[in-house]
Design a protein around this motif. Structure first.
Motif, PDB file in Angstrom:
ATOM      1  N   GLN A 134      -1.144   6.808   0.348  1.00 40.46           N
ATOM      2  CA  GLN A 134      -1.427   5.266   0.118  1.00 40.46           C
ATOM      3  C   GLN A 134      -0.167   5.463  -1.320  1.00 40.46           C
ATOM      4  O   GLN A 134      -1.005   6.489  -2.251  1.00 40.46           O
ATOM      5  N   ALA A 164       3.764   2.000   7.107  1.00 40.68           N
ATOM      6  CA  ALA A 164       2.925   0.870   6.386  1.00 40.68           C
ATOM      7  C   ALA A 164       2.906  -0.071   8.203  1.00 40.68           C
ATOM      8  O   ALA A 164       1.291  -0.746   8.253  1.00 40.68           O
ATOM      9  N   LEU A 172       0.942  -0.877  -0.154  1.00 40.34           N
ATOM     10  CA  LEU A 172      -0.421  -0.018   0.126  1.00 40.34           C
ATOM     11  C   LEU A 172       0.527   1.577  -0.032  1.00 40.34           C
ATOM     12  O   LEU A 172       0.432   2.425  -0.376  1.00 40.34           O
ATOM     13  N   TYR A 173       2.330   1.005   0.167  1.00 40.84           N
ATOM     14  CA  TYR A 173       3.151   1.961   0.384  1.00 40.84           C
ATOM     15  C   TYR A 173       4.423   2.301  -0.491  1.00 40.84           C
ATOM     16  O   TYR A 173       5.181   2.652  -0.621  1.00 40.84           O
ATOM     17  N   ASN A 187      -0.358   1.569  10.438  1.00 38.07           N
ATOM     18  CA  ASN A 187      -1.643   1.433   9.396  1.00 38.07           C
ATOM     19  C   ASN A 187      -2.628   0.219   9.707  1.00 38.07           C
ATOM     20  O   ASN A 187      -3.753   0.220   9.531  1.00 38.07           O
ATOM     21  N   LYS A 244      -5.556   8.170  10.768  1.00 37.02           N
ATOM     22  CA  LYS A 244      -4.940   7.277   9.622  1.00 37.02           C
ATOM     23  C   LYS A 244      -4.577   8.955   8.624  1.00 37.02           C
ATOM     24  O   LYS A 244      -3.675   8.211   7.225  1.00 37.02           O
TER      25      LYS A 244
END
Length: 401
Positions: free
Chosen positions: A400, A362, A136-137, A365, A394
Motif C-alpha cells: 500500500q 484496491a 491506500l494504493y 483489498n 492480502k
C-alpha cells in the motif's frame, strides 16, 4: 472491436487497450445493471448527504491519468457464483458513499457498517468509500458522489469465460468458482507463472431437491447416492427412500465453475461423465427449474437458495453434513467435500510483473476487510474467510502507498 482485439493480440497491453478502445462504456456500470437474483439490494445507492455540500462535482475523472496513476475503468467478468460478491462490491464502489452514510459506508447516529471501528482507526473517517480504498494504493480521492477515483464494471458469464477473458487480456479480473487449472486445462506451474489467484470467499455448494421431494422424505442422501444419480445408476426417487417418481437431473452448463467444482469434488474428475436431463448456464436458471419441477435435483451456489426448493444433508463416509450453521457438521465447514473457493484471477504481464495492478489491488483489498467479508461475502449468503486466510490473501497484493 475486431481491430482492437487484433491490436491486443499484437502486443498492446490490456490496460492500454481498455483505456483507448472504449470497449466498456460508463452506461455498463454495475449497479445500473445489477442481477436481482443475488437477493441483495444492489440497485440502491446512498443519498448524497451533507458531507457532499461544497464539493467540486464538475467533470468525471475516470479514464484520466491522474498523477501517473491508471484510472481507466476496472473490468471483470465470469462466474455467476462470484457475481453477487463482485457486483455488490462494484455497486458500492461506484456510488462512493460518504462516511456520514452509515448504511452503505461509515457511521451516523443510528447505525454503522460492519467493521467500521477498524476502518476508522485506519483513517477512513471523513472519506468516501472508494476514495478510501483507492487512496491506500496511491489514488487521489475525488470527494464526489458516484465519482470514484476509477469506475468498475462487472460482467456476468461463466467461470470458463472469465478465465479465458483474463487470459486474453479482455478484462482485468476473471471471476471463477472453479480453479483456473481446470477451467483452462493448465498445470499448477503454468498457473503460478501467469496468474495470481485471489480468493475472496467460499461457497458450501449445497445439493438441492424440489420441495415436493423433500417433503416426501428425501431430506438427506449419501455421497454415493448423489454420485449414482448423476452417473445414471439411480433413476427413480424410490431407490433412495422417496416417492415412485423418475428423477429429473439438473446440471450446470459445461464451462461453469460450479459444474467444474461439482465434478472434481463429487465425481473425482473435472472431466467425469454425467447423465443429466438438462443443463443451465446460470445458478438462477437451475433454481427456476427446480422450483418448476416436483421431482428434480440440482447443484448450485449457496447464495441462490429460496422458496420451492430445499438443500439436503449429505452423508460422506459416515459424516453427515447438514445445511445449517448450527449443525455439528455443516456445509459451511471447510471439511465439507463440496466446499470450494471463490476466485478473482489477475494476470502477470510486463506491465504488472507481480500480477496485480493498483486498481485491481484496491478493489480486491476492499473485499478482504471485515467490512467486505460481512457485506459482500456473508451478506450474499457465502462463507467469509478465516483471519489467517485473509492475511494470506492480502499478502498477494502490492504494498500500500
Amino acid at each position: 472491436m475486431t481491430q482492437d482485439l487484433t491490436r491486443l493480440a499484437d502486443g498492446v497491453s490490456r490496460r492500454k487497450f481498455l483505456m483507448t478502445s472504449g470497449a466498456v462504456g460508463a452506461a455498463s456500470l454495475a449497479g445500473c445493471t445489477g442481477d436481482s437474483s443475488s437477493g441483495s439490494d444492489e440497485s440502491d445507492t446512498p443519498a448524497d448527504e451533507s458531507e457532499n455540500s461544497g464539493e467540486d462535482t464538475s467533470g468525471d475523472t475516470s479514464g484520466d491519468e491522474s498523477q501517473g496513476m491508471d484510472t481507466s475503468m476496472l473490468t471483470a467478468e465470469g462466474s455467476s457464483t462470484v457475481y453477487p460478491i463482485s457486483n455488490k462490491g462494484s455497486s458500492y464502489w461506484n456510488s462512493n458513499a460518504p462516511s456520514s452514510d452509515g448504511e452503505y459506508w461509515g457511521a451516523n447516529d443510528e447505525t454503522s457498517v460492519p467493521g467500521w471501528d477498524e476502518l476508522k482507526s485506519n483513517g477512513a473517517e471523513g472519506m468516501r468509500l472508494a476514495d478510501y480504498f483507492a487512496s491506500l494504493y496511491g489514488f487521489e480521492p475525488t470527494g464526489q458522489q458516484a465519482g470514484p477515483p476509477f469506475a468498475t464494471s462487472i460482467g456476468l458469464s461463466h467461470s470458463g469465460t472469465g478465465c479465458k477473458s483474463v487470459r486474453d487480456g479482455l478484462v482485468d479480473i476473471g471471476n471463477s468458482s472453479g480453479p483456473i487449472t481446470a477451467e483452462l486445462g493448465i498445470s499448477e506451474s503454468e498457473r503460478d507463472e501467469k496468474y495470481v489467484d485471489h480468493v475472496v470467499g467460499r461457497d458450501g455448494q449445497p445439493v438441492f431437491v424440489s420441495q415436493a421431494i423433500y417433503d416426501a422424505g428425501v431430506e438427506q442422501l449419501t455421497g454415493e447416492e448423489v454420485r449414482g444419480i448423476y452417473q445414471g445408476d439411480i433413476q427413480n426417487w424410490s431407490e433412495v427412500g422417496g416417492p415412485d417418481e423418475e428423477i429429473f437431473v439438473v446440471g450446470r452448463a459445461e464451462g461453469s465453475g460450479t459444474d467444474t467444482s461439482f465434478r472434481l469434488n463429487m465425481l473425482g474428475d473435472a472431466e467425469a461423465p454425467m447423465e443429466v436431463d438438462t443443463r443451465k448456464g446460470q445458478n438462477q436458471q437451475v433454481k427456476t427449474v427446480l422450483q418448476q419441477n416436483d421431482n428434480a435435483i440440482g447443484y448450485m451456489a449457496l447464495a441462490f437458495q429460496g422458496s420451492g426448493i430445499a438443500p439436503i444433508a449429505i452423508d460422506f463416509e459416515g459424516t453427515l453434513f447438514e445445511p445449517s450453521k448450527d449443525a455439528e457438521n455443516t456445509i459451511f465447514d471447510s471439511a465439507y467435500p463440496l466446499n470450494r473457493d471463490l476466485h478473482m484471477y489477475t494476470t502477470i504481464t510486463d506491465d504488472t510483473p507481480k500480477g496485480t495492478d493498483m486498481r485491481e489491488a484496491a478493489f480486491i483489498n476492499m473485499h478482504l476487510t471485515t467490512f467486505g467479508q460481512k457485506v459482500f461475502v456473508e451478506g450474499v449468503e457465502y462463507i467469509p474467510l478465516p483471519t489467517k486466510d485473509i492475511e494470506k490473501e492480502k499478502g498477494k497484493l502490492p504494498s500500500q502507498a
